[in-house]
Every structure is written in structure tokens, then in C-alpha cells.
Scaffold this motif. Structure first.
Motif, PDB file in Angstrom:
ATOM      1  N   LEU A  41      -9.039  -2.337  -0.508  1.00 57.07           N
ATOM      2  CA  LEU A  41     -10.101  -1.474   0.022  1.00 57.07           C
ATOM      3  C   LEU A  41      -9.791  -1.022   1.451  1.00 57.07           C
ATOM      4  O   LEU A  41     -10.196   0.067   1.866  1.00 57.07           O
ATOM      5  CB  LEU A  41     -11.448  -2.217  -0.004  1.00 57.07           C
ATOM      6  CG  LEU A  41     -12.110  -2.343  -1.389  1.00 57.07           C
ATOM      7  CD1 LEU A  41     -13.266  -3.322  -1.338  1.00 57.07           C
ATOM      8  CD2 LEU A  41     -12.598  -0.972  -1.867  1.00 57.07           C
ATOM      9  N   SER A  42      -9.045  -1.844   2.192  1.00 65.24           N
ATOM     10  CA  SER A  42      -8.720  -1.488   3.581  1.00 65.24           C
ATOM     11  C   SER A  42      -7.914  -0.193   3.672  1.00 65.24           C
ATOM     12  O   SER A  42      -7.929   0.478   4.701  1.00 65.24           O
ATOM     13  CB  SER A  42      -7.920  -2.611   4.255  1.00 65.24           C
ATOM     14  OG  SER A  42      -8.708  -3.781   4.355  1.00 65.24           O
ATOM     15  N   ALA A  43      -7.212   0.156   2.596  1.00 62.56           N
ATOM     16  CA  ALA A  43      -6.394   1.370   2.619  1.00 62.56           C
ATOM     17  C   ALA A  43      -7.256   2.633   2.683  1.00 62.56           C
ATOM     18  O   ALA A  43      -6.820   3.664   3.189  1.00 62.56           O
ATOM     19  CB  ALA A  43      -5.484   1.425   1.388  1.00 62.56           C
ATOM     20  N   VAL A  44      -8.478   2.551   2.151  1.00 62.88           N
ATOM     21  CA  VAL A  44      -9.365   3.734   2.179  1.00 62.88           C
ATOM     22  C   VAL A  44     -10.556   3.525   3.110  1.00 62.88           C
ATOM     23  O   VAL A  44     -11.500   4.315   3.110  1.00 62.88           O
ATOM     24  CB  VAL A  44      -9.885   4.101   0.764  1.00 62.88           C
ATOM     25  CG1 VAL A  44      -8.851   4.914   0.014  1.00 62.88           C
ATOM     26  CG2 VAL A  44     -10.309   2.872  -0.022  1.00 62.88           C
ATOM     27  N   ARG A  45     -10.479   2.469   3.928  1.00 65.78           N
ATOM     28  CA  ARG A  45     -11.536   2.240   4.906  1.00 65.78           C
ATOM     29  C   ARG A  45     -11.287   3.165   6.078  1.00 65.78           C
ATOM     30  O   ARG A  45     -10.136   3.409   6.456  1.00 65.78           O
ATOM     31  CB  ARG A  45     -11.447   0.789   5.379  1.00 65.78           C
ATOM     32  CG  ARG A  45     -12.726   0.290   5.968  1.00 65.78           C
ATOM     33  CD  ARG A  45     -12.642  -1.196   6.100  1.00 65.78           C
ATOM     34  NE  ARG A  45     -13.911  -1.763   6.482  1.00 65.78           N
ATOM     35  CZ  ARG A  45     -14.113  -3.049   6.563  1.00 65.78           C
ATOM     36  NH1 ARG A  45     -13.143  -3.897   6.292  1.00 65.78           N
ATOM     37  NH2 ARG A  45     -15.290  -3.508   6.922  1.00 65.78           N
ATOM     38  N   GLU A  46     -12.347   3.691   6.661  1.00 67.00           N
ATOM     39  CA  GLU A  46     -12.153   4.570   7.811  1.00 67.00           C
ATOM     40  C   GLU A  46     -12.837   4.045   9.067  1.00 67.00           C
ATOM     41  O   GLU A  46     -12.488   4.444  10.174  1.00 67.00           O
ATOM     42  CB  GLU A  46     -12.620   5.985   7.479  1.00 67.00           C
ATOM     43  CG  GLU A  46     -11.865   6.516   6.252  1.00 67.00           C
ATOM     44  CD  GLU A  46     -11.582   7.982   6.282  1.00 67.00           C
ATOM     45  OE1 GLU A  46     -12.452   8.748   6.738  1.00 67.00           O
ATOM     46  OE2 GLU A  46     -10.468   8.378   5.840  1.00 67.00           O
ATOM     47  N   ARG A  47     -13.834   3.211   8.900  1.00 65.47           N
ATOM     48  CA  ARG A  47     -14.439   2.573  10.066  1.00 65.47           C
ATOM     49  C   ARG A  47     -15.077   1.257   9.649  1.00 65.47           C
ATOM     50  O   ARG A  47     -15.246   0.980   8.475  1.00 65.47           O
ATOM     51  CB  ARG A  47     -15.464   3.494  10.747  1.00 65.47           C
ATOM     52  CG  ARG A  47     -16.598   3.916   9.863  1.00 65.47           C
ATOM     53  CD  ARG A  47     -17.237   5.208  10.347  1.00 65.47           C
ATOM     54  NE  ARG A  47     -18.364   5.534   9.476  1.00 65.47           N
ATOM     55  CZ  ARG A  47     -19.574   5.025   9.626  1.00 65.47           C
ATOM     56  NH1 ARG A  47     -19.842   4.202  10.624  1.00 65.47           N
ATOM     57  NH2 ARG A  47     -20.540   5.354   8.794  1.00 65.47           N
ATOM     58  N   ARG A  48     -15.379   0.430  10.663  1.00 66.49           N
ATOM     59  CA  ARG A  48     -15.911  -0.900  10.430  1.00 66.49           C
ATOM     60  C   ARG A  48     -17.321  -0.950  10.991  1.00 66.49           C
ATOM     61  O   ARG A  48     -17.540  -0.624  12.157  1.00 66.49           O
ATOM     62  CB  ARG A  48     -15.017  -1.907  11.147  1.00 66.49           C
ATOM     63  CG  ARG A  48     -15.474  -3.347  11.052  1.00 66.49           C
ATOM     64  CD  ARG A  48     -14.719  -4.172  12.063  1.00 66.49           C
ATOM     65  NE  ARG A  48     -13.373  -4.492  11.586  1.00 66.49           N
ATOM     66  CZ  ARG A  48     -12.303  -4.608  12.367  1.00 66.49           C
ATOM     67  NH1 ARG A  48     -12.408  -4.396  13.654  1.00 66.49           N
ATOM     68  NH2 ARG A  48     -11.134  -4.933  11.859  1.00 66.49           N
ATOM     69  N   ASN A 104      -9.276   0.135   9.422  1.00 68.45           N
ATOM     70  CA  ASN A 104      -8.751   1.348   8.780  1.00 68.45           C
ATOM     71  C   ASN A 104      -7.268   1.162   8.458  1.00 68.45           C
ATOM     72  O   ASN A 104      -6.693   0.113   8.773  1.00 68.45           O
ATOM     73  CB  ASN A 104      -8.990   2.599   9.647  1.00 68.45           C
ATOM     74  CG  ASN A 104      -8.326   2.484  11.002  1.00 68.45           C
ATOM     75  OD1 ASN A 104      -7.158   2.091  11.097  1.00 68.45           O
ATOM     76  ND2 ASN A 104      -9.054   2.807  12.056  1.00 68.45           N
ATOM     77  N   SER A 105      -6.667   2.174   7.834  1.00 71.76           N
ATOM     78  CA  SER A 105      -5.293   2.029   7.340  1.00 71.76           C
ATOM     79  C   SER A 105      -4.296   1.733   8.471  1.00 71.76           C
ATOM     80  O   SER A 105      -3.247   1.131   8.233  1.00 71.76           O
ATOM     81  CB  SER A 105      -4.874   3.282   6.566  1.00 71.76           C
ATOM     82  OG  SER A 105      -4.832   4.390   7.440  1.00 71.76           O
ATOM     83  N   LEU A 106      -4.627   2.153   9.706  1.00 72.17           N
ATOM     84  CA  LEU A 106      -3.712   1.920  10.829  1.00 72.17           C
ATOM     85  C   LEU A 106      -3.629   0.435  11.182  1.00 72.17           C
ATOM     86  O   LEU A 106      -2.704   0.008  11.866  1.00 72.17           O
ATOM     87  CB  LEU A 106      -4.156   2.739  12.048  1.00 72.17           C
ATOM     88  CG  LEU A 106      -3.992   4.256  11.865  1.00 72.17           C
ATOM     89  CD1 LEU A 106      -4.768   5.012  12.927  1.00 72.17           C
ATOM     90  CD2 LEU A 106      -2.503   4.633  11.912  1.00 72.17           C
ATOM     91  N   VAL A 121       0.854  -1.196   0.000  1.00 68.04           N
ATOM     92  CA  VAL A 121       0.000   0.000   0.000  1.00 68.04           C
ATOM     93  C   VAL A 121       0.891   1.248   0.000  1.00 68.04           C
ATOM     94  O   VAL A 121       0.639   2.205  -0.744  1.00 68.04           O
ATOM     95  CB  VAL A 121      -0.961  -0.011   1.219  1.00 68.04           C
ATOM     96  CG1 VAL A 121      -1.716   1.304   1.322  1.00 68.04           C
ATOM     97  CG2 VAL A 121      -1.936  -1.195   1.126  1.00 68.04           C
ATOM     98  N   LEU A 122       1.951   1.218   0.806  1.00 73.99           N
ATOM     99  CA  LEU A 122       2.898   2.341   0.834  1.00 73.99           C
ATOM    100  C   LEU A 122       3.504   2.557  -0.560  1.00 73.99           C
ATOM    101  O   LEU A 122       3.574   3.691  -1.043  1.00 73.99           O
ATOM    102  CB  LEU A 122       4.025   2.074   1.842  1.00 73.99           C
ATOM    103  CG  LEU A 122       3.661   2.308   3.315  1.00 73.99           C
ATOM    104  CD1 LEU A 122       4.710   1.669   4.221  1.00 73.99           C
ATOM    105  CD2 LEU A 122       3.553   3.811   3.605  1.00 73.99           C
TER     106      LEU A 122
END
Lengths: 197, 197, 197
Positions: A84-91, A110-112, A58-59
Motif C-alpha cells: 500500500l505504501s507504493a500508492v500512498r501519497e500522504r500520512r 509515500n513512495s519516496l 515495488v520497482l
């Protein structure tokens, strides 16, 4: 008896008319063909499919995308499957089927939460990679995502993957559009650069 | 009273002057536009980012790179993240921070230490793959690396990855230049082939 | 004494002859250079190397390939290393060496045996992914393979990988040709899209 001068004059006029036709044909041809050719030249675009959700890949995708955008390329990122997880912000779990909830719990919220493809064996890989990047003053993934947006990189989430994995648009980064494979191909076909990461 | 012949003559001169202008404009346009178009045609270049350090993917990258170079393409390989191990020749620990030393110990010290993405479960995967290649008289990775150099394939190591992972230029193959993402993009934008492996 | 009119006439003829030469040169140049330029424009082709044998990546490759073919691109898939499993239809052990038989047993005998890159930890990943796709009415891999053939996507299996892994042509899909890296490069160089998956 024919007047020689008149004959010369009329022959000249014929020659001129012939050349005028050739010139018109050539002008028309240059117009049409150059337009056609210019339409088929590679466009100043870079299109990247981000399929992987591994932190390191992703980096790499965001470093290449922000690099291309800084060089004036119209750049787009198409997020599919694990990417898609790279632009996910919540679950979100509510309103999802059992398998969708399982998928949601098995993928980062999320990306973290992304982990690298290697060094994951004792769970410390992501921490170590992020720390090494910070020590060398390299932008974090979250800074790279923000930079990409600032530079006008277009984000599109793959509709089919979202559907299959049960990811809702509300879970994704607000700047992320939703589109199909045709949307990626529209960006990638004839771009100066297209990569699958 | 006007002399008809003179009028004809002067009309002809005007026609000729008009066509001369059109011809000059067209010559100028063809000059300018063809030059512009040629600058935007895909160049006879192939640019590969080698991100992976998996033996099987590294082999694929070198087989494609040497194939493209044999076909007359100006070919470049950009080694980043785990892919740096493909051009590593020795491992140094001195003068490195703790995390840099850990990273150095967790990554192969040279191409002979690379393992495949599959079949790694009992550590014998690399041995088995290399043996199967030798049985079929397929060049080894080390022979492919040497062949790539002979064919003029350009090697560039990603500066940012080297910095983050603490890899020094002295640890890499002497023929490997050091460059940033802009160096890869300079090769890849407008190349006939660009791949992320 | 010179007849002024004759001089004019002969000067006009010289001018005309000069313009005729310039026009012929330009016509010739436009012919030659436009032909050369058109040969170097990106062709309406998409070429994908499928290196991975992970179910999720194989799906991505076939979704992009069928998408490109539906958009009128002349599309080709080049199956190499683990990607060969996507076009494998049966597994033969007879007449193979020990390492070839081990390789055969360690790789799926057909596309139904492919497992995803993630979620493989309890063996249920492939079942879960296929079930989620079916629930959302997304075509199965086998349907996508059939669709690709119907749309005229060309399949080529990498000869060197087949040789190294001991896979025989009879084990592969009957519509799959066999070719070397030059065959892939022939498709990919100058294509509008080329990806390594």
C-alpha cells in the motif's frame, strides 16, 4: 407393386432429412461449445498482487505491469499490506487509534520513503539504488507509477489491509480504487499472467 | 403442366445445394475458430522470474524449474535484481564506477556466496542449510543449476538489472542469454505456470 | 442410350454420399478436437506455494486461498521451507540430529509463533498485528486455517523440505498430506491461478 423410381426418390429424401438433422445438431453443438470454450480461454489480462513495500520489489512490479500494459494486456495491480505504501501519497495521524498511528509512523508516507530489501543497513540503500537507476537513464519509481496510469493499468488498494493498518482512502493516490480479495481474484482467475510480488 | 417427378428432382437438388453450402460454412468455421482457439490455449511452458538472491528461494526456484522441465514443460528462468547472483560465476571490479564496485562487493560473486533469508544471523546459515541438504542426499544448488541446463531450462538475465547494478555478461554463466522484461513476458503470457520468486 | 433421369438420380446419390463423408469427417473432427481443447483449458483450480513463514505473508496466502475456495475454485496450498510452520502443530526434538534440533528451535513450533516480515524489531510485531486484526474483526490466522479446511482447501507439505529440515509428519496438522514438487506442479500446471508466496 412398388415403383422403383419412387422408392429411390423417397429413400433419397429420407437420407437427406437424416443428414439435415445431423448437420443441424453439429451446427448447434459447434455454436454452443465454441462459445463455452472461448469463455474459458485465458483472457488478455495480467494481474499482480503487490504485497511487498520493498523499493526493489515495488520497482519489479511496476516494470512488469508497464511492460504487460504496453503489450496490450489489460493490466491490474492490487496493493496489499506493505505494498500500500507504493500508492500512498500522504500520512494522516488525526482520528487514528494509537496502534494505527504507530503503524503510520513505521511505514513510509509515500513512495519516496520506500527502502530496498537489501542494502538497507546504513540507510543509504534507497539513495544508492535510485542514483544507480538515474545514471543508467532507467525511469524512477514515480515515473513508472505515472507511466502505469497513462497506459491504463488499474490500481486497487486492498480494503482489508487498509482497515487493519488504519490507512484511509484520502491518503492514497486518487486513481486507486478500493476493493477486496474477490476483486483481485476476479482479475487474476483466467488471466494470462498472475504474480504475487 | 409440371412433371411432378422433375419438380421433386429439382427440389432435391436445391435442398442438396443448400446443405452443401451449410456444410462448407461449418467446415470453414471449424477450421478458423479451432485454429484461433488453439493459439490461445495455455502453452506447455513454465516461466519463473527469480528476483530473490536468498539461497532458500533460489533453491525453491531451481527445484520447481527442474521439476517442470522433467514433466515436459518448456521451462525458462528470468534472473533479475538479486537473483542475478544465482547465475553469476565471477566478480569483476575493473572498468566499473564507484557505486558499481560497491554493489559488486555487496552481492555474492557466485552461487556459493548466497545466504538464506533466515538463519543468517551468525553467518553460518548457508553452511548449515547446505550441510542439511547433503545429509539427506538432496542435490546442491550447483547440481540443480547443472541439471536445469541438462534438461534444457532456458536462462535469461534481465538486461535492465545488469545495467543498473553494473553486472557484465562476462560475469554470468555462459549459457545465460540477456533480455528485457518483454522477453520474460513473451515466455510467461499464456504459459501454464508463471511464478515470481 | 443413357436414361437421363437415372443419371440424375445416380449423380444425386454420389453427391449425397460425398456430403455424408464430409459430414462424418467433420463430426469426428469436432468430437476429437473439442475434447483435446477442453483438456487444455485452464481448470477451475487455484494452487499456491507457501514458502514464507512470515505471519503477514502466511495471512495473505490464507486470505487468497479461502477467497478462491469460496468462489468455487478447487484450491490447494503447498507448504514448503519456512511455510511449513503455518501447518505445524507441535515441535518434537527426540530422535532428531543436532542440526535438526537446532532448526526445530529456530523455527516456530506452531502458527502462533509466526512473526511478521516487518515490525519484528522489538518482538512485538506479531502481537500488534494480531491485535489490529482483532480490533477490525478480521479472522485470525487460526480461524483462517480452520475456514480453509472447511472450504475443502487441500493442504500438502513438501516432502523434501520436511526431510531437509527434519520435520516429521506427526508434527504437522493432521489434515496435511505429504507430497513432492510433482504434486504441486500437478495442481498448478493449467490451474486458473498459481502463486508463489
Amino acid at each position: 407393386m412398388i415403383d422403383e423410381r419412387n422408392t429411390d426418390m423417397s429413400a433419397l429424401k429420407d437420407l437427406l432429412a437424416g443428414m439435415d438433422r445431423r448437420l443441424s445438431i453439429l451446427e448447434e453443438r459447434v455454436d454452443t461449445e465454441l462459445t463455452e470454450i472461448k469463455d474459458q480461454l485465458p483472457a488478455n489480462r495480467a494481474a499482480i498482487v503487490l504485497f511487498s513495500g520493498d523499493l526493489d520489489r515495488v520497482l519489479a512490479a511496476f516494470i512488469i505491469a508497464t511492460g504487460a500494459a504496453s503489450m496490450g494486456m489489460e493490466t491490474s495491480l492490487f496493493f496489499t499490506f506493505w505494498g500500500l505504501s507504493a500508492v500512498r501519497e500522504r500520512r494522516e495521524l488525526e482520528g487514528k487509534s494509537l496502534s494505527e498511528r504507530m503503524m503510520a509512523l513505521m511505514t513510509p508516507g509515500n513512495s519516496l520513503g520506500l527502502t530496498p530489501s537489501k542494502m538497507a543497513f546504513f540507510g543509504a540503500g534507497a539513495v544508492m539504488l535510485r542514483q544507480m537507476m538515474a545514471e543508467k537513464d532507467v525511469s524512477s519509481l514515480e515515473e513508472l507509477i505515472a507511466l502505469a496510469k497513462d497506459l491504463g493499468v488499474r490500481f486497487t488498494a486492498c480494503e482489508m489491509s487498509m482497515d487493519v493498518m488504519g490507512i484511509k482512502a484520502e491518503e492514497l493516490n486518487a486513481d486507486c480504487a478500493v476493493g477486496g480479495v474477490a476483486s483481485f481474484l476476479g482479475d487474476a482467475l483466467g488471466a494470462k499472467l498472475s504474480l504475487f510480488i
